[in-house]
Enzyme design. Structure first.
Site, PDB file in Angstrom:
ATOM      1  N   SER A 101      -0.081   3.093 -10.174  1.00 35.45           N
ATOM      2  CA  SER A 101       0.256   3.219  -8.580  1.00 35.45           C
ATOM      3  C   SER A 101       0.934   4.609  -8.987  1.00 35.45           C
ATOM      4  O   SER A 101       1.552   4.862  -9.951  1.00 35.45           O
ATOM      5  CB  SER A 101       0.900   2.402  -8.263  1.00 35.45           C
ATOM      6  OG  SER A 101       2.267   2.547  -9.259  1.00 35.45           O
ATOM      7  N   LYS A 102       1.263   5.245  -7.581  1.00 33.31           N
ATOM      8  CA  LYS A 102       2.579   6.519  -7.835  1.00 33.31           C
ATOM      9  C   LYS A 102       3.462   6.282  -8.598  1.00 33.31           C
ATOM     10  O   LYS A 102       3.839   7.275  -9.108  1.00 33.31           O
ATOM     11  CB  LYS A 102       2.652   6.902  -5.957  1.00 33.31           C
ATOM     12  CG  LYS A 102       1.344   7.726  -6.063  1.00 33.31           C
ATOM     13  CD  LYS A 102       1.998   8.566  -4.278  1.00 33.31           C
ATOM     14  CE  LYS A 102       1.650   9.662  -4.572  1.00 33.31           C
ATOM     15  NZ  LYS A 102       1.722  10.023  -2.669  1.00 33.31           N
TER      16      LYS A 102
END
Ligand code: GLU
Length: 382
Positions: free
Chosen positions: A236-237
């Site tokens: 994920s980010k």
């Protein structure tokens, strides 16, 4: 026996930046083409007009250029090949491998809601062909039987065709779907090997059926596991699922990032560092790992630091300059640049990224006399 020239491709959809998973896919395709004397091609899959943007296309092109993954020949835009997609859909229709489906969105919803769970979608028009003056989609007629692929990474896989939906190939507005466009484009481009993320593995089954229905050669498949975060969870980010330009801005070298991404998903032994064309020489599909890779920033830093050591001082200073200028608040005077250049041999073993030069070279950039901190004063007293 003549062997076909290898043609690989990277086919991103321009709906976001070039993230490191995509960059790694591109790198593997590029390396395999270079290793085998083949061609590597870049295809922008821009058929989804609503989600594709010029900004994303530019970010992808920019990222690829920074990483040095040039495409052989012109960049291909999927929208330019729509005529061929439509032609293929009609060929399938003529062969009976596809059919016209007149279901409205409401009818589809109704069918889906009443389908027994675990069964694949079949349209009522599949066995009840009609030529009506109504909008229609062209759907693939999934044949009986099973589909087998021999994937270079995942091994032998067999699907039962009854589990595949009769997918739409051409929408009612005449636009092709991904599933059709990708097959037609790969065929037109002469792609021999499809190396991509294993989120597309099941598509290899569906696409194999379309290739066969068109009597086209099926490419060799290699589906690589996706990159996970350091905690083993989906990237994920928060983990660093950022665009490659974010890594550039963090001060990684393109060579350092390429080397790291290579090792993150490929190995042929203990060798960790690959300089110049060593990766091209060493690469093979056999080394692609079948288990998911985890991002490891310490390793990324280490590999990058080793690449930094190999860069010539003048070049390194030029690469570090944007970071130094931000810190300095403008262009560096020539005397300071010369001082930094003379200090490079001392500085470069201390940095992991180009950004680290800011901290390491800070004392050289301060105006003299340097104010001595209380702590330092104490140390001097002794
Ligand atoms: N455009 C697809 C994507 O970005 C890739 C298609 C493919 O590699 O077959 O996920």
């Amino acid at each position: 026996m003549t062997t076909k020239k290898v043609i690989t491709r990277f086919a991103p959809s321009p709906t976001g930046f070039l993230h490191i998973g995509g960059a790694r896919t591109a790198l593997f395709n590029w390396l395999f083409a270079k290793k085998t004397g083949g061609d590597f091609k870049l295809r922008i899959e821009d058929t989804d007009k609503a989600r594709s943007t010029q900004v994303a296309t530019d970010a992808i092109l920019d990222g690829m250029a920074w990483l040095g993954l040039q495409s052989d020949g012109d960049i291909i835009y999927q929208t330019h090949n729509v005529k061929a997609h439509i032609k293929a859909a009609h060929t399938l229709l003529d062969k009976g491998a596809a059919y016209k489906c007149y279901c409205t969105p409401e009818a589809l919803k109704d069918i889906r809601e009443n389908m027994p769970s675990g069964t694949a979608f079949r349209s009522p028009y599949r066995d009840n062909e009609k030529d009506l003056d109504l909008p229609f989609t062209i759907r693939f007629r999934v044949p009986e039987g099973s589909t087998h692929i021999s994937d270079e990474v995942q091994g032998d896989i067999t699907w039962q065709n009854k589990d595949f939906d009769d997918l739409v190939l051409l929408r009612a507005d005449g636009t092709p779907t991904y599933m059709l466009a990708v097959v037609v484009d790969d065929h037109d481009m002469g792609v021999t090997h499809v190396i991509r993320g294993d989120d597309h593995l099941i598509n290899a089954g569906r696409q194999t059926l379309i290739y066969k229905a068109l009597d086209w050669d099926v490419p060799i498949w290699a589906h690589i596991p996706l990159i996970h975060g350091p905690d083993g969870k989906k990237l994920s980010k928060r983990h660093g699922a950022l665009g490659v330009e974010a890594y550039r801005d963090m001060g990684y070298l393109a060579d350092g990032l390429n080397n790291y991404l290579l090792k993150l998903g490929w190995s042929d032994g203990d060798q960790e560092l690959f300089f110049d064309d060593e990766a091209v020489k060493a690469f093979s599909l056999d080394g692609l790992k079948s288990s998911p890779a985890r991002l490891d920033f310490d390793k990324m830093d280490f590999i990058n630091s080793q690449h930094i050591l190999r860069v010539k001082n003048t070049e390194l200073l030029a690469l570090a300059m944007p970071f130094l200028e931000v810190h300095f608040g403008g262009p560096l005077p020539e005397t300071l640049r010369n001082t930094l250049l003379r200090a490079m041999d001392t500085l470069k073993p201390r940095v992991k990224t180009l950004k680290d030069f800011v901290e390491q070279a800070d004392y050289l950039m301060r105006s003299r006399p340097i104010e001595i901190s209380e702590r330092a004063k104490k140390a001097f007293k002794n």
